[in-house]
Design a protein around this motif. Structure first.
Motif, PDB file in Angstrom:
ATOM      1  N   TRP A   1      10.361   2.500   6.173  1.00 53.31           N
ATOM      2  CA  TRP A   1       9.420   2.087   7.190  1.00 53.31           C
ATOM      3  C   TRP A   1       8.517   1.019   6.375  1.00 53.31           C
ATOM      4  N   ARG A   2       7.963   1.594   5.409  1.00 53.38           N
ATOM      5  CA  ARG A   2       6.989   0.673   4.592  1.00 53.38           C
ATOM      6  C   ARG A   2       7.637  -0.531   3.785  1.00 53.38           C
ATOM      7  N   SER A   3       8.632  -0.194   3.400  1.00 50.72           N
ATOM      8  CA  SER A   3       9.467  -1.340   2.743  1.00 50.72           C
ATOM      9  C   SER A   3       9.866  -2.290   3.677  1.00 50.72           C
ATOM     10  N   LEU A   4      10.507  -2.023   4.938  1.00 51.69           N
ATOM     11  CA  LEU A   4      10.741  -3.129   5.979  1.00 51.69           C
ATOM     12  C   LEU A   4       9.483  -3.767   6.329  1.00 51.69           C
ATOM     13  N   ARG A   5       8.290  -3.146   6.634  1.00 53.99           N
ATOM     14  CA  ARG A   5       7.333  -3.866   7.064  1.00 53.99           C
ATOM     15  C   ARG A   5       6.957  -5.001   5.776  1.00 53.99           C
ATOM     16  N   ALA A   6       6.938  -4.515   4.798  1.00 52.66           N
ATOM     17  CA  ALA A   6       6.408  -5.251   3.505  1.00 52.66           C
ATOM     18  C   ALA A   6       7.407  -6.436   3.662  1.00 52.66           C
ATOM     19  N   ALA A   7       8.621  -6.369   3.921  1.00 54.74           N
ATOM     20  CA  ALA A   7       9.410  -7.586   3.977  1.00 54.74           C
ATOM     21  C   ALA A   7       9.148  -8.545   5.021  1.00 54.74           C
TER      22      ALA A   7
ATOM     23  N   GLU B   1      -2.853  -1.206   4.230  1.00 48.09           N
ATOM     24  CA  GLU B   1      -3.112  -1.705   5.801  1.00 48.09           C
ATOM     25  C   GLU B   1      -1.708  -1.324   6.548  1.00 48.09           C
ATOM     26  N   HIS B   2      -0.394  -1.547   5.738  1.00 51.39           N
ATOM     27  CA  HIS B   2       0.750  -0.933   6.275  1.00 51.39           C
ATOM     28  C   HIS B   2       0.745   0.280   6.697  1.00 51.39           C
ATOM     29  N   GLN B   3       0.158   1.081   5.697  1.00 50.56           N
ATOM     30  CA  GLN B   3       0.215   2.652   5.904  1.00 50.56           C
ATOM     31  C   GLN B   3      -0.652   2.996   7.130  1.00 50.56           C
ATOM     32  N   ARG B   4      -1.819   2.305   6.837  1.00 49.84           N
ATOM     33  CA  ARG B   4      -2.918   2.657   8.245  1.00 49.84           C
ATOM     34  C   ARG B   4      -2.124   2.462   9.637  1.00 49.84           C
ATOM     35  N   GLU B   5      -1.477   1.388   9.495  1.00 48.61           N
ATOM     36  CA  GLU B   5      -0.852   0.826  10.761  1.00 48.61           C
ATOM     37  C   GLU B   5       0.363   2.089  11.272  1.00 48.61           C
ATOM     38  N   ILE B   6       1.153   2.511  10.210  1.00 43.61           N
ATOM     39  CA  ILE B   6       2.287   3.547  10.251  1.00 43.61           C
ATOM     40  C   ILE B   6       1.585   4.614  10.805  1.00 43.61           C
TER      41      ILE B   6
END
Length: 154
Positions: free
Chosen positions: A21-27, A36-41
């Protein structure tokens, strides 16, 4: 000819898929910091009635696509009902595009939103993101309006 989607599993996001999930969000949002990605997840996981994410995995277990959703009760431009299912983000890895992955992710999103009483699914994109606009239209979205936002510092 083999169906290119035959080996792709569409799974709701869960703790086992956090790295994917983090990897796809980063892409999808490369300018967003990892924390911030982690906070949103974490915020999405904390409110499963309001948020969902589905991840497309290939036969080898690699993550190839993501759709994130929210239930919005506030006004959503171009819609006529409330609540509205809202596609917050949709990403398919370049090598898996044009193979139906986004269609399958969107189908999962539609079912999720219907199960929560929604009769409309909405999304948005930037005025200059022609690729995203083309994808939205190909997926069956209809353009409802164009908006330019302004702000003023006080």
């Amino acid at each position: 000819m083999k169906n290119p989607l035959a080996d792709i599993l569409f799974a709701p996001s869960c703790p086992a898929h956090l790295n994917d999930w983090r990897s796809l969000r980063a892409a999808l949002w490369p300018d967003c910091p990892a924390d911030e990605h982690q906070r949103e997840i974490d915020a999405q996981i904390a409110e499963p009635a309001r948020y969902a994410a589905f991840i497309a995995m290939d036969a080898a277990g690699g993550a190839v696509g993501l759709i994130e959703l929210a239930i919005r009760h506030d006004y959503v431009n171009g819609t006529h009902h409330s609540p509205v299912g809202f596609v917050e983000g949709l990403y398919v890895a370049p090598e898996h595009r044009r193979a139906g992955v986004a269609v399958r992710l969107l189908s999962a999103a539609q079912a999720w939103a219907r199960d929560r009483g929604c009769v409309e699914l909405a999304s948005d994109t930037a005025l200059d993101n022609i690729v995203s606009q083309t994808a939205h239209q190909a997926l069956g979205f209809e353009e409802t309006e164009r908006v330019v936002f302004y702000r003023m510092a006080l």
